[in-house]
Design a protein around this motif. Structure first.
Motif, PDB file in Angstrom:
ATOM      1  N   THR A  89     -12.483 -38.516 -49.561  1.00 25.13           N
ATOM      2  CA  THR A  89     -13.176 -38.253 -50.825  1.00 25.13           C
ATOM      3  C   THR A  89     -14.612 -38.784 -50.834  1.00 25.13           C
ATOM      4  O   THR A  89     -15.171 -39.063 -51.890  1.00 25.13           O
ATOM      5  CB  THR A  89     -12.401 -38.890 -51.999  1.00 25.13           C
ATOM      6  N   ASP A  90     -15.193 -38.937 -49.639  1.00 26.64           N
ATOM      7  CA  ASP A  90     -16.584 -39.395 -49.568  1.00 26.64           C
ATOM      8  C   ASP A  90     -17.559 -38.233 -49.402  1.00 26.64           C
ATOM      9  O   ASP A  90     -18.736 -38.429 -49.151  1.00 26.64           O
ATOM     10  CB  ASP A  90     -16.761 -40.402 -48.429  1.00 26.64           C
ATOM     11  N   ASP A  91     -17.048 -36.990 -49.523  1.00 23.41           N
ATOM     12  CA  ASP A  91     -17.859 -35.777 -49.428  1.00 23.41           C
ATOM     13  C   ASP A  91     -18.431 -35.558 -48.024  1.00 23.41           C
ATOM     14  O   ASP A  91     -19.485 -34.939 -47.858  1.00 23.41           O
ATOM     15  CB  ASP A  91     -19.003 -35.795 -50.446  1.00 23.41           C
ATOM     16  N   SER A  92     -17.726 -36.048 -47.014  1.00 18.51           N
ATOM     17  CA  SER A  92     -18.206 -35.885 -45.643  1.00 18.51           C
ATOM     18  C   SER A  92     -17.531 -34.732 -44.915  1.00 18.51           C
ATOM     19  O   SER A  92     -17.986 -34.331 -43.842  1.00 18.51           O
ATOM     20  CB  SER A  92     -17.978 -37.179 -44.836  1.00 18.51           C
ATOM     21  N   HIS A  93     -16.452 -34.178 -45.481  1.00 16.10           N
ATOM     22  CA  HIS A  93     -15.715 -33.113 -44.810  1.00 16.10           C
ATOM     23  C   HIS A  93     -16.072 -31.737 -45.356  1.00 16.10           C
ATOM     24  O   HIS A  93     -16.408 -31.584 -46.537  1.00 16.10           O
ATOM     25  CB  HIS A  93     -14.208 -33.350 -44.933  1.00 16.10           C
ATOM     26  N   ASP A  94     -15.958 -30.752 -44.489  1.00 17.36           N
ATOM     27  CA  ASP A  94     -16.338 -29.382 -44.829  1.00 17.36           C
ATOM     28  C   ASP A  94     -15.172 -28.696 -45.537  1.00 17.36           C
ATOM     29  O   ASP A  94     -14.455 -27.873 -44.953  1.00 17.36           O
ATOM     30  CB  ASP A  94     -16.712 -28.637 -43.546  1.00 17.36           C
ATOM     31  N   LEU A  95     -14.984 -29.015 -46.799  1.00 14.44           N
ATOM     32  CA  LEU A  95     -13.815 -28.550 -47.548  1.00 14.44           C
ATOM     33  C   LEU A  95     -13.885 -27.079 -47.945  1.00 14.44           C
ATOM     34  O   LEU A  95     -12.885 -26.512 -48.395  1.00 14.44           O
ATOM     35  CB  LEU A  95     -13.650 -29.404 -48.817  1.00 14.44           C
ATOM     36  N   GLY A 108       1.877 -20.374 -36.999  1.00  8.65           N
ATOM     37  CA  GLY A 108       2.994 -21.086 -36.375  1.00  8.65           C
ATOM     38  C   GLY A 108       2.680 -22.472 -35.851  1.00  8.65           C
ATOM     39  O   GLY A 108       3.587 -23.195 -35.422  1.00  8.65           O
ATOM     40  N   TYR A 109       1.407 -22.871 -35.857  1.00  5.90           N
ATOM     41  CA  TYR A 109       1.086 -24.235 -35.433  1.00  5.90           C
ATOM     42  C   TYR A 109       1.573 -25.220 -36.486  1.00  5.90           C
ATOM     43  O   TYR A 109       1.484 -24.962 -37.688  1.00  5.90           O
ATOM     44  CB  TYR A 109      -0.418 -24.389 -35.203  1.00  5.90           C
ATOM     45  N   GLN A 110       2.085 -26.341 -36.020  1.00  3.66           N
ATOM     46  CA  GLN A 110       2.621 -27.354 -36.934  1.00  3.66           C
ATOM     47  C   GLN A 110       1.618 -28.459 -37.240  1.00  3.66           C
ATOM     48  O   GLN A 110       1.751 -29.152 -38.248  1.00  3.66           O
ATOM     49  CB  GLN A 110       3.889 -27.968 -36.324  1.00  3.66           C
ATOM     50  N   PHE A 111       0.628 -28.616 -36.377  1.00  5.07           N
ATOM     51  CA  PHE A 111      -0.359 -29.684 -36.564  1.00  5.07           C
ATOM     52  C   PHE A 111      -1.708 -29.189 -36.054  1.00  5.07           C
ATOM     53  O   PHE A 111      -1.825 -28.790 -34.892  1.00  5.07           O
ATOM     54  CB  PHE A 111       0.083 -30.931 -35.808  1.00  5.07           C
ATOM     55  N   VAL A 112      -2.710 -29.208 -36.933  1.00  6.54           N
ATOM     56  CA  VAL A 112      -4.051 -28.734 -36.581  1.00  6.54           C
ATOM     57  C   VAL A 112      -5.042 -29.875 -36.812  1.00  6.54           C
ATOM     58  O   VAL A 112      -5.219 -30.332 -37.941  1.00  6.54           O
ATOM     59  CB  VAL A 112      -4.451 -27.504 -37.422  1.00  6.54           C
ATOM     60  N   MET A 113      -5.666 -30.320 -35.746  1.00  4.43           N
ATOM     61  CA  MET A 113      -6.612 -31.424 -35.817  1.00  4.43           C
ATOM     62  C   MET A 113      -8.045 -30.926 -35.874  1.00  4.43           C
ATOM     63  O   MET A 113      -8.426 -29.997 -35.146  1.00  4.43           O
ATOM     64  CB  MET A 113      -6.473 -32.320 -34.575  1.00  4.43           C
ATOM     65  N   GLY A 114      -8.856 -31.528 -36.727  1.00  7.22           N
ATOM     66  CA  GLY A 114     -10.281 -31.257 -36.708  1.00  7.22           C
ATOM     67  C   GLY A 114     -10.945 -32.055 -35.597  1.00  7.22           C
ATOM     68  O   GLY A 114     -10.503 -33.149 -35.251  1.00  7.22           O
ATOM     69  N   ASN A 115     -11.991 -31.503 -35.017  1.00  7.30           N
ATOM     70  CA  ASN A 115     -12.757 -32.196 -33.978  1.00  7.30           C
ATOM     71  C   ASN A 115     -14.227 -32.188 -34.370  1.00  7.30           C
ATOM     72  O   ASN A 115     -14.896 -31.158 -34.299  1.00  7.30           O
ATOM     73  CB  ASN A 115     -12.555 -31.519 -32.626  1.00  7.30           C
ATOM     74  N   ARG A 116     -14.703 -33.363 -34.794  1.00  9.33           N
ATOM     75  CA  ARG A 116     -16.083 -33.476 -35.252  1.00  9.33           C
ATOM     76  C   ARG A 116     -17.087 -33.384 -34.114  1.00  9.33           C
ATOM     77  O   ARG A 116     -18.258 -33.062 -34.332  1.00  9.33           O
ATOM     78  CB  ARG A 116     -16.263 -34.802 -35.998  1.00  9.33           C
ATOM     79  N   PRO A 196     -12.956 -26.982 -34.215  1.00  8.58           N
ATOM     80  CA  PRO A 196     -14.224 -27.665 -34.509  1.00  8.58           C
ATOM     81  C   PRO A 196     -14.426 -27.765 -36.018  1.00  8.58           C
ATOM     82  O   PRO A 196     -14.058 -26.864 -36.770  1.00  8.58           O
ATOM     83  CB  PRO A 196     -15.271 -26.753 -33.870  1.00  8.58           C
ATOM     84  N   THR A 197     -15.016 -28.852 -36.441  1.00  6.65           N
ATOM     85  CA  THR A 197     -15.351 -29.007 -37.852  1.00  6.65           C
ATOM     86  C   THR A 197     -16.631 -29.818 -37.967  1.00  6.65           C
ATOM     87  O   THR A 197     -16.938 -30.640 -37.089  1.00  6.65           O
ATOM     88  CB  THR A 197     -14.216 -29.684 -38.642  1.00  6.65           C
ATOM     89  N   THR A 198     -17.361 -29.573 -39.017  1.00  6.70           N
ATOM     90  CA  THR A 198     -18.627 -30.276 -39.237  1.00  6.70           C
ATOM     91  C   THR A 198     -18.405 -31.451 -40.167  1.00  6.70           C
ATOM     92  O   THR A 198     -17.736 -31.322 -41.196  1.00  6.70           O
ATOM     93  CB  THR A 198     -19.673 -29.326 -39.849  1.00  6.70           C
ATOM     94  N   VAL A 199     -18.955 -32.594 -39.807  1.00  7.12           N
ATOM     95  CA  VAL A 199     -18.898 -33.762 -40.674  1.00  7.12           C
ATOM     96  C   VAL A 199     -20.296 -34.022 -41.216  1.00  7.12           C
ATOM     97  O   VAL A 199     -21.294 -33.919 -40.492  1.00  7.12           O
ATOM     98  CB  VAL A 199     -18.359 -34.997 -39.918  1.00  7.12           C
ATOM     99  N   PHE A 200     -20.370 -34.310 -42.515  1.00  9.42           N
ATOM    100  CA  PHE A 200     -21.645 -34.520 -43.191  1.00  9.42           C
ATOM    101  C   PHE A 200     -21.850 -36.008 -43.475  1.00  9.42           C
ATOM    102  O   PHE A 200     -20.882 -36.780 -43.529  1.00  9.42           O
ATOM    103  CB  PHE A 200     -21.686 -33.743 -44.512  1.00  9.42           C
ATOM    104  N   PRO A 201     -23.080 -36.427 -43.670  1.00 13.26           N
ATOM    105  CA  PRO A 201     -23.297 -37.821 -44.080  1.00 13.26           C
ATOM    106  C   PRO A 201     -22.566 -38.095 -45.392  1.00 13.26           C
ATOM    107  O   PRO A 201     -22.519 -37.245 -46.286  1.00 13.26           O
ATOM    108  CB  PRO A 201     -24.820 -37.905 -44.267  1.00 13.26           C
ATOM    109  N   SER A 202     -21.996 -39.256 -45.513  1.00 16.34           N
ATOM    110  CA  SER A 202     -21.250 -39.617 -46.716  1.00 16.34           C
ATOM    111  C   SER A 202     -22.142 -39.527 -47.941  1.00 16.34           C
ATOM    112  O   SER A 202     -23.320 -39.895 -47.914  1.00 16.34           O
ATOM    113  CB  SER A 202     -20.691 -41.035 -46.573  1.00 16.34           C
TER     114      SER A 202
END
Length: 376
Positions: A89-95, A108-116, A196-202
């Motif tokens: 909830t720090d507004d750093s994730h690409d929601l 069908g995937y059971q677990f999906v990980m983001g990779n910054r 892949p996922t983008t992380v933003f400054p908090s």
């Protein structure tokens, strides 16, 4: 209408950023015509975060037990979606770009990980130590210990099915929760993939809850405790080989000045034996308490090693040690020759006693698993 997706976020005093996070999450659900909800696990905020979240239509769960893991688990436990996506909830994730996660879960995937590290690299999005030292090192250790193939062990943006979450039986309360979920997914052989996922400054101005070195240690400690093979067995086997080879070399050497190292090498062998015994006990305890999933060969431990077998082998070791010690006093005159026999003999005696004690404790731990073994 059944809920397909729950977007879950832990919260502790995030009044500055929680509104933006919730709006982005709802915008994503609305724009993509997804039946979903936003669930906030509040950990005792005193800055009005709960009121903001409720006013925006989010479900707020009051989680009393402190910690990032506690707040996240409390929210997930109360989520109604078939699929779960967690974020901070720090507004750093690409929601607003969660479709890659949801599509993979639907397929069908059971677990999906983001990779910054595979997403867009924005300035000041991650602290220098986290990006170039802490995360890479802990990710390497995690992949080594648990045979995972994850490039970003600690990305908070991740998705999984509710069924997979229930199977994981997660226990941790703090920041190490991020590691536990990856480890459990690997141990349970969940169908896993990274995106892949983008992380933003908090977006917050206050200091982050994450503490670089204390929380880094919590992650490392967790990885060690959940891998008794690397914590006890492998170091024990390495020390055992070193102790055995060096002891044999000293025993066969004609150079008496090497003899002063014999107590050290035999003690190293004894310590390594204790490491191996601790591995077995830790493995059983952790399995019986659902800390780690039950392996397919787990029940064979109790089939091939029993209290009676352990007591018999331990007793034989004790008798052999006593016998060699007695013979050394009667057949050797030189003190050095006597000690070359009595020192290893005393180690064998100690190992025999340890094995007998281990056998009792091993059997006690196995008593709690009797019901499972009878039904298996």
């Amino acid at each position: 209408m059944s809920i397909e997706l729950s977007i879950v976020m832990p919260c502790l005093n995030e009044a500055e950023t929680i509104e933006s996070c919730i709006k982005k999450a709802f915008n994503f659900l609305t724009r993509n015509n997804i039946s979903g909800e936003v669930v906030i696990g509040d950990n005792g905020s005193v800055d009005g975060s709960q009121q903001i979240a409720i006013g925006l239509g989010a479900q707020v769960i009051d989680v009393k037990l402190k910690g990032y893991g506690s707040a996240t688990r409390g929210a997930i436990d109360n989520a109604n979606g078939k699929y779960i996506i967690t974020a901070d909830t720090d507004d750093s994730h690409d929601l607003e770009n969660l479709i890659p996660f949801l599509d993979l879960l639907r397929s069908g995937y059971q677990f999906v990980m983001g990779n910054r590290f595979k997403g867009d690299k924005l300035d000041n999005a991650m602290p220098f130590l986290h990006r170039y030292l802490g995360n890479p090192v802990l990710t390497f250790i995690g992949n080594l210990f648990f045979k995972t193939n994850v490039g970003d062990f600690h990305c908070g943006l991740r998705g999984f099915t509710k069924e997979a979450y229930n199977r994981m039986e997660l226990k941790t309360t703090g920041m190490e929760f991020a590691s536990e979920i990856v480890v459990k997914a690997s141990m349970l052989n969940l169908k896993t993939i990274e995106v892949p996922t983008t992380v933003f400054p908090s977006g917050r101005t206050r200091k982050a809850h994450l503490r670089t070195f204390p929380d880094g240690w919590r992650h490392l400690r967790f990885l060690l405790l959940y891998s008794p093979k690397w914590l006890f067995l492998i170091p024990g086997l390495i020390c055992m080989v070193i102790g055995l080879v060096s002891t044999a070399y000293i025993m066969g050497s004609s150079k008496n000045h090497y003899f002063v190292w014999l107590p050290c090498t035999t003690s190293l062998f004894l310590i390594s034996f204790q490491f191996v015994l601790f591995f077995a006990l830790t493995k059983i305890y952790a399995t019986n308490h659902s800390l780690i999933p039950r392996g397919k060969n787990y029940n064979k431990l109790f089939k091939y090693f029993t209290l009676e077998k352990g007591l018999l082998v331990g007793l034989l070791m004790f008798v052999v040690g006593i016998t060699f010690m007695f013979l050394s006093f009667n057949f050797y005159q030189e003190t050095s020759d006597i000690l070359k026999i009595t020192i290893p003999s005393s180690i064998i005696i100690a190992m025999g006693i340890q094995l007998m004690l281990f056998s009792f404790f091993f059997s006690i731990l196995g008593l709690g698993d009797t019901e499972h073994k009878i039904g298996s």
